[in-house]
Enzyme design. Structure first.
Site, PDB file in Angstrom:
ATOM      1  N   GLN A  78       0.760  -1.131  -0.072  1.00 54.22           N
ATOM      2  CA  GLN A  78      -0.085   0.200   0.096  1.00 54.22           C
ATOM      3  C   GLN A  78       0.831   1.426   0.041  1.00 54.22           C
ATOM      4  O   GLN A  78       1.207   1.855   0.868  1.00 54.22           O
ATOM      5  CB  GLN A  78      -1.048   0.028   1.219  1.00 54.22           C
ATOM      6  CG  GLN A  78      -1.948   1.080   1.133  1.00 54.22           C
ATOM      7  CD  GLN A  78      -3.252   0.880   2.156  1.00 54.22           C
ATOM      8  OE1 GLN A  78      -3.187  -0.047   2.925  1.00 54.22           O
ATOM      9  NE2 GLN A  78      -4.046   1.814   2.020  1.00 54.22           N
ATOM     10  N   PHE A  79       1.010   1.700  -1.044  1.00 57.06           N
ATOM     11  CA  PHE A  79       1.951   2.930  -1.304  1.00 57.06           C
ATOM     12  C   PHE A  79       1.311   4.243  -0.734  1.00 57.06           C
ATOM     13  O   PHE A  79       2.112   5.187  -0.284  1.00 57.06           O
ATOM     14  CB  PHE A  79       2.225   3.322  -2.890  1.00 57.06           C
ATOM     15  CG  PHE A  79       1.216   3.889  -3.715  1.00 57.06           C
ATOM     16  CD1 PHE A  79       1.070   5.232  -3.776  1.00 57.06           C
ATOM     17  CD2 PHE A  79       0.446   2.811  -4.320  1.00 57.06           C
ATOM     18  CE1 PHE A  79      -0.065   5.659  -4.591  1.00 57.06           C
ATOM     19  CE2 PHE A  79      -0.726   3.306  -5.001  1.00 57.06           C
ATOM     20  CZ  PHE A  79      -0.759   4.725  -5.060  1.00 57.06           C
ATOM     21  N   THR A  80      -0.013   4.210  -0.480  1.00 52.12           N
ATOM     22  CA  THR A  80      -0.530   5.383  -0.154  1.00 52.12           C
ATOM     23  C   THR A  80      -0.292   5.624   1.484  1.00 52.12           C
ATOM     24  O   THR A  80      -0.620   6.910   1.957  1.00 52.12           O
ATOM     25  CB  THR A  80      -2.161   5.220  -0.247  1.00 52.12           C
ATOM     26  OG1 THR A  80      -2.542   4.195   0.503  1.00 52.12           O
ATOM     27  CG2 THR A  80      -2.389   5.066  -1.552  1.00 52.12           C
TER      28      THR A  80
END
Length: 152
Positions: A78-80
């Site tokens: 999850q890059f967010t």
């Protein structure tokens, strides 16, 4: 590296209506990878996750680890988790690692967690449009950041 760790009764990940990974009792881990993350940080985080004593013992105290309860892991990239929201209202993800860096580290994290746990873990699909379903147990949610190890 940043991880949001949730103790769950169950969790599953779907991509295009297909289940890519599902677990019963264990941990759902949302993993964000930063451009300058190292193998040392990855190994530290994997070991810490495996050894976290956040499951109830016979007195309902958080005294047991995944190993103690034969628990499972669902790992989701999850890059967010590296969203920068200081300026304006649209998040920037400049600190998140590009796929050329993130994918090998994500795959290595899978290996480290499987080695530490002694069994396969479930995963999402890197870069996929994932739908996550879970039942948070407790709720227990812990956030860890390898750049801030001294506070964890």
């Amino acid at each position: 590296m940043r991880a949001v760790i949730q103790r769950v009764a169950y969790a599953k990940c779907k991509v295009d209506e297909n289940v890519s990974g599902a677990i019963e009792k264990g941990l759902l881990i949302l993993l964000g990878i930063e451009t300058d993350d190292t193998m040392e940080e990855l190994q530290w985080l994997a070991k810490k996750i495996i050894q976290l004593r956040i499951f109830g013992d016979e007195n309902d105290l958080m005294n047991k680890s995944l190993l103690d309860i034969d628990g499972n892991i669902l790992l989701i990239s999850q890059f967010t988790l590296f969203a920068a929201t200081k300026k304006g209202n649209r998040p920037s993800f400049i600190r998140a690692a590009k796929p050329t860096i993130a994918i090998p580290l994500y795959e290595r994290m899978i290996q480290e967690l499987e080695n530490g746990l002694g069994k396969k873990i479930a995963t999402g699909v890197f870069g996929g449009d994932m739908k996550i379903e879970l039942l948070n147990d407790g709720p227990v949610t812990i956030i860890m950041n390898t750049k801030d190890k001294d506070n964890f």
